[in-house]
Design a protein around this motif. Structure first.
Motif, PDB file in Angstrom:
ATOM      1  N   TRP A 207      -3.205   5.829  -1.786  1.00 50.99           N
ATOM      2  CA  TRP A 207      -3.967   6.275  -0.616  1.00 50.99           C
ATOM      3  C   TRP A 207      -3.551   7.656  -0.147  1.00 50.99           C
ATOM      4  O   TRP A 207      -4.068   8.156   0.859  1.00 50.99           O
ATOM      5  N   GLY A 208      -2.627   8.314  -0.816  1.00 48.27           N
ATOM      6  CA  GLY A 208      -2.096   9.584  -0.347  1.00 48.27           C
ATOM      7  C   GLY A 208      -2.769  10.806  -0.924  1.00 48.27           C
ATOM      8  O   GLY A 208      -3.982  10.858  -1.104  1.00 48.27           O
ATOM      9  N   PHE A 209      -1.943  11.822  -1.274  1.00 54.55           N
ATOM     10  CA  PHE A 209      -2.451  13.139  -1.644  1.00 54.55           C
ATOM     11  C   PHE A 209      -2.684  13.324  -3.134  1.00 54.55           C
ATOM     12  O   PHE A 209      -3.156  14.371  -3.569  1.00 54.55           O
ATOM     13  N   ARG A 210      -2.293  12.345  -3.962  1.00 53.60           N
ATOM     14  CA  ARG A 210      -2.469  12.448  -5.400  1.00 53.60           C
ATOM     15  C   ARG A 210      -3.251  11.236  -5.914  1.00 53.60           C
ATOM     16  O   ARG A 210      -3.415  10.237  -5.208  1.00 53.60           O
ATOM     17  N   ASP A 211      -3.695  11.311  -7.152  1.00 49.43           N
ATOM     18  CA  ASP A 211      -4.425  10.181  -7.721  1.00 49.43           C
ATOM     19  C   ASP A 211      -3.505   9.348  -8.606  1.00 49.43           C
ATOM     20  O   ASP A 211      -2.325   9.668  -8.810  1.00 49.43           O
ATOM     21  N   ARG A 212      -4.055   8.272  -9.134  1.00 50.77           N
ATOM     22  CA  ARG A 212      -3.278   7.321  -9.927  1.00 50.77           C
ATOM     23  C   ARG A 212      -2.622   7.990 -11.134  1.00 50.77           C
ATOM     24  O   ARG A 212      -1.508   7.633 -11.527  1.00 50.77           O
ATOM     25  N   GLU A 213      -3.283   8.974 -11.715  1.00 52.07           N
ATOM     26  CA  GLU A 213      -2.755   9.660 -12.892  1.00 52.07           C
ATOM     27  C   GLU A 213      -1.403  10.304 -12.595  1.00 52.07           C
ATOM     28  O   GLU A 213      -0.507  10.315 -13.446  1.00 52.07           O
ATOM     29  N   ASN A 214      -1.239  10.837 -11.388  1.00 48.43           N
ATOM     30  CA  ASN A 214       0.011  11.500 -11.014  1.00 48.43           C
ATOM     31  C   ASN A 214       1.151  10.527 -10.773  1.00 48.43           C
ATOM     32  O   ASN A 214       2.307  10.941 -10.651  1.00 48.43           O
ATOM     33  N   LEU A 215       0.838   9.241 -10.702  1.00 44.84           N
ATOM     34  CA  LEU A 215       1.855   8.233 -10.397  1.00 44.84           C
ATOM     35  C   LEU A 215       2.382   7.525 -11.635  1.00 44.84           C
ATOM     36  O   LEU A 215       3.166   6.580 -11.525  1.00 44.84           O
ATOM     37  N   LYS A 216       1.963   7.986 -12.791  1.00 45.62           N
ATOM     38  CA  LYS A 216       2.462   7.384 -14.030  1.00 45.62           C
ATOM     39  C   LYS A 216       3.992   7.465 -14.068  1.00 45.62           C
ATOM     40  O   LYS A 216       4.575   8.496 -13.759  1.00 45.62           O
ATOM     41  N   GLY A 217       4.603   6.376 -14.462  1.00 46.87           N
ATOM     42  CA  GLY A 217       6.056   6.313 -14.480  1.00 46.87           C
ATOM     43  C   GLY A 217       6.618   5.499 -13.339  1.00 46.87           C
ATOM     44  O   GLY A 217       7.787   5.075 -13.383  1.00 46.87           O
ATOM     45  N   ALA A 218       5.804   5.258 -12.302  1.00 45.06           N
ATOM     46  CA  ALA A 218       6.241   4.386 -11.214  1.00 45.06           C
ATOM     47  C   ALA A 218       6.336   2.949 -11.732  1.00 45.06           C
ATOM     48  O   ALA A 218       5.594   2.543 -12.630  1.00 45.06           O
ATOM     49  N   ASP A 219       7.233   2.169 -11.150  1.00 47.10           N
ATOM     50  CA  ASP A 219       7.358   0.763 -11.550  1.00 47.10           C
ATOM     51  C   ASP A 219       6.160  -0.056 -11.096  1.00 47.10           C
ATOM     52  O   ASP A 219       5.757  -1.011 -11.758  1.00 47.10           O
ATOM     53  N   PHE A 220       5.597   0.335  -9.957  1.00 47.04           N
ATOM     54  CA  PHE A 220       4.405  -0.316  -9.425  1.00 47.04           C
ATOM     55  C   PHE A 220       3.476   0.765  -8.879  1.00 47.04           C
ATOM     56  O   PHE A 220       3.944   1.753  -8.312  1.00 47.04           O
ATOM     57  N   ILE A 221       2.175   0.566  -9.024  1.00 47.35           N
ATOM     58  CA  ILE A 221       1.190   1.439  -8.398  1.00 47.35           C
ATOM     59  C   ILE A 221       0.283   0.537  -7.571  1.00 47.35           C
ATOM     60  O   ILE A 221      -0.305  -0.417  -8.090  1.00 47.35           O
ATOM     61  N   ILE A 222       0.191   0.828  -6.269  1.00 42.41           N
ATOM     62  CA  ILE A 222      -0.524  -0.076  -5.372  1.00 42.41           C
ATOM     63  C   ILE A 222      -1.617   0.665  -4.600  1.00 42.41           C
ATOM     64  O   ILE A 222      -1.543   1.877  -4.399  1.00 42.41           O
ATOM     65  N   ASP A 223      -2.605  -0.111  -4.164  1.00 41.13           N
ATOM     66  CA  ASP A 223      -3.733   0.433  -3.412  1.00 41.13           C
ATOM     67  C   ASP A 223      -3.699   0.045  -1.940  1.00 41.13           C
ATOM     68  O   ASP A 223      -4.433   0.631  -1.135  1.00 41.13           O
ATOM     69  N   GLU A 224      -2.885  -0.949  -1.584  1.00 42.77           N
ATOM     70  CA  GLU A 224      -2.843  -1.450  -0.214  1.00 42.77           C
ATOM     71  C   GLU A 224      -1.399  -1.545   0.264  1.00 42.77           C
ATOM     72  O   GLU A 224      -0.524  -2.021  -0.463  1.00 42.77           O
ATOM     73  N   PRO A 225      -1.130  -1.135   1.523  1.00 39.98           N
ATOM     74  CA  PRO A 225       0.237  -1.206   2.050  1.00 39.98           C
ATOM     75  C   PRO A 225       0.842  -2.600   2.018  1.00 39.98           C
ATOM     76  O   PRO A 225       2.061  -2.743   1.842  1.00 39.98           O
ATOM     77  N   CYS A 226       0.032  -3.640   2.181  1.00 38.53           N
ATOM     78  CA  CYS A 226       0.576  -5.000   2.200  1.00 38.53           C
ATOM     79  C   CYS A 226       1.286  -5.354   0.895  1.00 38.53           C
ATOM     80  O   CYS A 226       2.166  -6.230   0.870  1.00 38.53           O
ATOM     81  N   ASP A 227       0.942  -4.672  -0.187  1.00 38.58           N
ATOM     82  CA  ASP A 227       1.597  -4.942  -1.469  1.00 38.58           C
ATOM     83  C   ASP A 227       3.082  -4.584  -1.445  1.00 38.58           C
ATOM     84  O   ASP A 227       3.859  -5.098  -2.254  1.00 38.58           O
ATOM     85  N   ILE A 228       3.473  -3.697  -0.539  1.00 40.88           N
ATOM     86  CA  ILE A 228       4.892  -3.329  -0.420  1.00 40.88           C
ATOM     87  C   ILE A 228       5.725  -4.559  -0.077  1.00 40.88           C
ATOM     88  O   ILE A 228       6.796  -4.779  -0.650  1.00 40.88           O
ATOM     89  N   ILE A 229       5.238  -5.367   0.848  1.00 43.23           N
ATOM     90  CA  ILE A 229       5.949  -6.576   1.245  1.00 43.23           C
ATOM     91  C   ILE A 229       6.075  -7.535   0.073  1.00 43.23           C
ATOM     92  O   ILE A 229       7.158  -8.107  -0.169  1.00 43.23           O
ATOM     93  N   ASP A 230       4.997  -7.712  -0.668  1.00 43.27           N
ATOM     94  CA  ASP A 230       5.023  -8.640  -1.806  1.00 43.27           C
ATOM     95  C   ASP A 230       6.034  -8.183  -2.864  1.00 43.27           C
ATOM     96  O   ASP A 230       6.784  -8.997  -3.411  1.00 43.27           O
ATOM     97  N   ILE A 231       6.060  -6.888  -3.142  1.00 44.39           N
ATOM     98  CA  ILE A 231       6.993  -6.369  -4.144  1.00 44.39           C
ATOM     99  C   ILE A 231       8.422  -6.540  -3.664  1.00 44.39           C
ATOM    100  O   ILE A 231       9.311  -6.922  -4.446  1.00 44.39           O
ATOM    101  N   TRP A 232       8.663  -6.262  -2.386  1.00 43.58           N
ATOM    102  CA  TRP A 232      10.017  -6.445  -1.851  1.00 43.58           C
ATOM    103  C   TRP A 232      10.458  -7.908  -1.957  1.00 43.58           C
ATOM    104  O   TRP A 232      11.563  -8.196  -2.424  1.00 43.58           O
ATOM    105  N   LYS A 233       9.582  -8.831  -1.589  1.00 41.31           N
ATOM    106  CA  LYS A 233       9.932 -10.246  -1.659  1.00 41.31           C
ATOM    107  C   LYS A 233      10.236 -10.669  -3.100  1.00 41.31           C
ATOM    108  O   LYS A 233      11.188 -11.426  -3.367  1.00 41.31           O
ATOM    109  N   ASN A 234       9.457 -10.176  -4.042  1.00 47.43           N
ATOM    110  CA  ASN A 234       9.660 -10.548  -5.450  1.00 47.43           C
ATOM    111  C   ASN A 234      10.899  -9.917  -6.056  1.00 47.43           C
ATOM    112  O   ASN A 234      11.342 -10.319  -7.136  1.00 47.43           O
ATOM    113  N   SER A 235      11.461  -8.929  -5.364  1.00 44.51           N
ATOM    114  CA  SER A 235      12.669  -8.262  -5.883  1.00 44.51           C
ATOM    115  C   SER A 235      13.941  -8.984  -5.491  1.00 44.51           C
ATOM    116  O   SER A 235      15.026  -8.652  -5.977  1.00 44.51           O
ATOM    117  N   GLN A 236      13.821  -9.972  -4.609  1.00 51.94           N
ATOM    118  CA  GLN A 236      15.016 -10.642  -4.080  1.00 51.94           C
ATOM    119  C   GLN A 236      15.550 -11.701  -5.055  1.00 51.94           C
ATOM    120  O   GLN A 236      14.800 -12.246  -5.848  1.00 51.94           O
TER     121      GLN A 236
END
Length: 211
Positions: free
Chosen positions: A182-211
């Motif tokens: 949702w920021g200043f770059r597109d999905r192509e610029n995020l290659k290499g990230a462990d996760f690429i998300i479209d919604e802020p709520c996904d941050i919580i899910d990823i954090w919970k799954n990391s525990q």
């Protein structure tokens, strides 16, 4: 257990682009330089305000420092005009705090602006806000991230950002990286990230799954 989430600021927590664009063109206008489009400024941001101005001024410009000073003054006086948090960001920060997660912001924006913006829009929801100083390497160097972890008394974190600079920062700090679309770059610029998300709520899910 991961107890810290570190965020980039511009394009991740706050949509600051219009105010950055306006201040950039104000600074350029004071020296008679051509104006830059909204999309040009979108691609210029991410490596700090000096790099933004270096990219915005004409090639071989001899007064970058003067232009930068004008930009900083104008931006400091106008950085709240159009800036706002992205949808659901405040809720996500609250949810993290309820879960006992510490939060930090590490940005290439100059430190005064980072601290003021975080204080105004997020208050106590951000535990530490760190911006750029002239004598500290900017992201993607990991210095700011490591400083945040040290001050929070933790050794690891999840890092969240919107650009290729953020992906490399996380790698340099050996942190799990979430790239946001949702920021200043597109999905192509995020290659290499462990996760690429479209919604802020996904941050919580990823954090919970990391525990």
């Amino acid at each position: 257990m991961v107890k810290v989430v570190i965020f980039d600021l511009d394009g991740t927590l706050l949509n600051t682009l219009e105010d950055l664009w306006i201040s950039t063109n104000f600074a350029l206008s004071q020296f008679g330089y051509p104006q830059r489009t909204f999309e040009e400024v979108r691609m210029f941001v991410g490596n700090g305000v000096r790099k933004l101005i270096e990219r915005a001024v004409p090639e071989n410009c001899q007064n970058v420092d003067e232009c930068l000073a004008v930009f900083k003054k104008h931006y400091a006086e106008n950085m709240y005009n159009h800036t706002a948090p992205y949808n659901s960001i405040e809720k996500i920060l609250k949810d993290l705090h309820v879960q006992g997660v510490k939060t930090a912001v590490v940005s290439n924006k100059f430190d005064l602006a980072v601290k003021e913006l975080c204080k105004k829009y997020f208050g106590d929801l951000i535990d530490i806000a760190i911006g750029q100083f002239d004598d500290v390497p900017p992201k993607p160097a990991p210095n700011g991230v490591l400083k945040a972890l040290k001050e929070l008394g933790e050794e690891t974190a999840i890092y969240v950002g919107d650009s290729e600079v953020d992906v490399q920062t996380a790698k340099n700090a050996n942190l799990t990286c979430i790239g946001v679309t949702w920021g200043f770059r597109d999905r192509e610029n995020l290659k290499g990230a462990d996760f690429i998300i479209d919604e802020p709520c996904d941050i919580i899910d990823i954090w919970k799954n990391s525990q």
